[in-house]
Design an enzyme around this catalytic site. Sequence first.
Site, PDB file in Angstrom:
ATOM      1  NE  ARG A   1      -1.105  -1.977  -8.122  1.00 25.06           N
ATOM      2  CZ  ARG A   1      -0.460  -1.171  -8.940  1.00 25.06           C
ATOM      3  NH1 ARG A   1      -0.891  -1.004 -10.172  1.00 25.06           N
ATOM      4  NH2 ARG A   1       0.620  -0.545  -8.558  1.00 25.06           N
TER       5      ARG A   1
ATOM      6  CE1 TYR B   1       1.377  -6.814  -3.688  1.00 26.05           C
ATOM      7  CE2 TYR B   1       2.489  -6.121  -5.701  1.00 26.05           C
ATOM      8  CZ  TYR B   1       2.532  -6.646  -4.424  1.00 26.05           C
ATOM      9  OH  TYR B   1       3.741  -7.010  -3.877  1.00 26.05           O
TER      10      TYR B   1
ATOM     11  N   GLY C   1      10.697  -5.859  -5.231  1.00 25.34           N
ATOM     12  CA  GLY C   1      10.631  -4.462  -5.662  1.00 25.34           C
ATOM     13  C   GLY C   1      10.759  -4.199  -7.138  1.00 25.34           C
TER      14      GLY C   1
ATOM     15  N   PRO D   1      10.524 -11.493  -5.055  1.00 24.50           N
ATOM     16  CG  PRO D   1      10.934 -12.672  -7.032  1.00 24.50           C
ATOM     17  CD  PRO D   1      11.364 -12.578  -5.595  1.00 24.50           C
ATOM     18  N   GLY D   2       7.419 -10.187  -6.155  1.00 26.22           N
ATOM     19  CA  GLY D   2       5.972 -10.437  -6.202  1.00 26.22           C
ATOM     20  C   GLY D   2       5.443  -9.993  -7.547  1.00 26.22           C
TER      21      GLY D   2
ATOM     22  CE1 TYR E   1      -0.803   1.687  -3.129  1.00 28.58           C
ATOM     23  CE2 TYR E   1      -1.701   0.209  -4.795  1.00 28.58           C
ATOM     24  CZ  TYR E   1      -1.286   0.444  -3.497  1.00 28.58           C
ATOM     25  OH  TYR E   1      -1.349  -0.569  -2.584  1.00 28.58           O
TER      26      TYR E   1
ATOM     27  CB  CYS F   1     -22.040   4.086  -5.260  1.00 33.11           C
ATOM     28  SG  CYS F   1     -23.472   3.473  -6.106  1.00 33.11           S
TER      29      CYS F   1
END
Length: 463
Positions: A353, A413, A271, A314-315, A357, A384
């Site tokens: 992303r 990501y 996170g 952790p990512g 988001y 498009c």
Amino acid sequence: MTTSMATADLQVSNRPFESNRDTASPNRNLTPVTTAVGPKGGLEVGGCGLSDLARRYGTPLYVLDEATLRGNAQAYRKALASHYPGSALALYASKANSSLAITAVVASEGLGLDAVSAGELLTAVQGGMPPERIVFHGNNKSLEELQLAADLGVTVVADNWSDLELLASLGLSQPVRLMLRFTPGIECHTHEYIRTGHLDSKFGFDPDQLEPVLRHLQGCSWALVSGLHAHIGSQIFELQPHRDLAAVMADALKLARELGHPVSDLNVGGGLGIRYVASDDPPSIDEWVRTVAEAVAGACQERGLDLPRLLCEPGRSLVATAGVTLYSVGSRKEIPGIRTYLSVDGGMSDNPRPITYQSLYTAVLADRPEAEASDTVTLAGKHCESGDVLLKDLALPPAQAGDVLAVFATGAYNASMASNYNRIPRPAAVMVHDGMAELVQRRELPEELLRYDVLPERLRPVV
Ligand code: LLP
């Protein structure tokens, strides 16, 4: 393929790109730790000129800086060793960017790994991650995936009753190591799509279910409950929710041990956020680990519990700032008084992303990163879809078709969420290190996108 790009000259005359460089915690930097301005003013990462990489490998191109990835991995290890009195292990959340090369790097740094599908599991194992350092997640695991996890000997994170029923049905000869994931009921401030700790979440057992599940598992010889897991969300800058989580998890640990389960691992998820734009101000890896470690140790001591092994996942904070995406600038459309669109040769298929988001990014021209940014453009992708915009109102020096544009902090990501929308091939990825560039993911070819199409006989064109 290995390409050497550094010369002694370049290394001597290079200077760092950012003045606020935090080598101890690369998640706080906008750019990879090795980012430098070469003698001709062009940007380099890992000792490789970015526009040279674009020429050699084509664009869009994902560039991964090995030193940043290793720096982040070492920061987690060092912080866990210095702030947690018991044993501890950081597991790389491979959903952030799953590849053989990244797995090999994080495995060699002594980390473990979190996988959520058969594909991520296979990548982990073939990339050299020892199975005993892998945990297998997922809120809807298939029977085949669970069989694979059991065969590999990885720890399974049970998310719901269905996992337990399916595992029981496998008739395992050896008990499987289980970690129980539950929803801790903790809110944090991040995008609603990447919040997971609140009660209305598809992940994990409801907290009310924890006791019935633990009681049920008392009678299951196929299961060894070795850990508890919770994850509250992603791209989080606050520290308090992680303190709150420690208390909730310590209560769960107490309950599990009272019910006779030899629970040794407490997994607090991932996170920690990163800096995408200058105004982002995430805690450092050291601050985050220290907060979590002190909270877990304190909460366990208060409850008289022997310290569990502390796991975290952790990512983004491990891999995001290691990544830069290179694009070639193409067409320009000026709408007087409204906006100027500058289009690049990628977009929402290599970085979904912004459209998903509303995420913000930072970008510069690779050859003129420090030139006066006298133009304001909206950086559009080539798909498009009107919403296919990578950056709005970006200040740039005047750019021309063919210029290489570098977008920072794309290591997490992006590749892992890439698609083939509009049948656009996914980019290549290169890892850079000490002036060497190595291909770690080959660019897809347009004809390969037809690989899985089947044209029924009756629809075949008559010749
Ligand atoms: N552990 C679990 C169980 C997770 O679900 C996640 C992320 C992590 C660890 C790693 O979290 P991190 O350290 O990266 O914040 N696609 C979204 C992010 C989704 C995160 C999903 N789970 C994005 O692009 O922002």
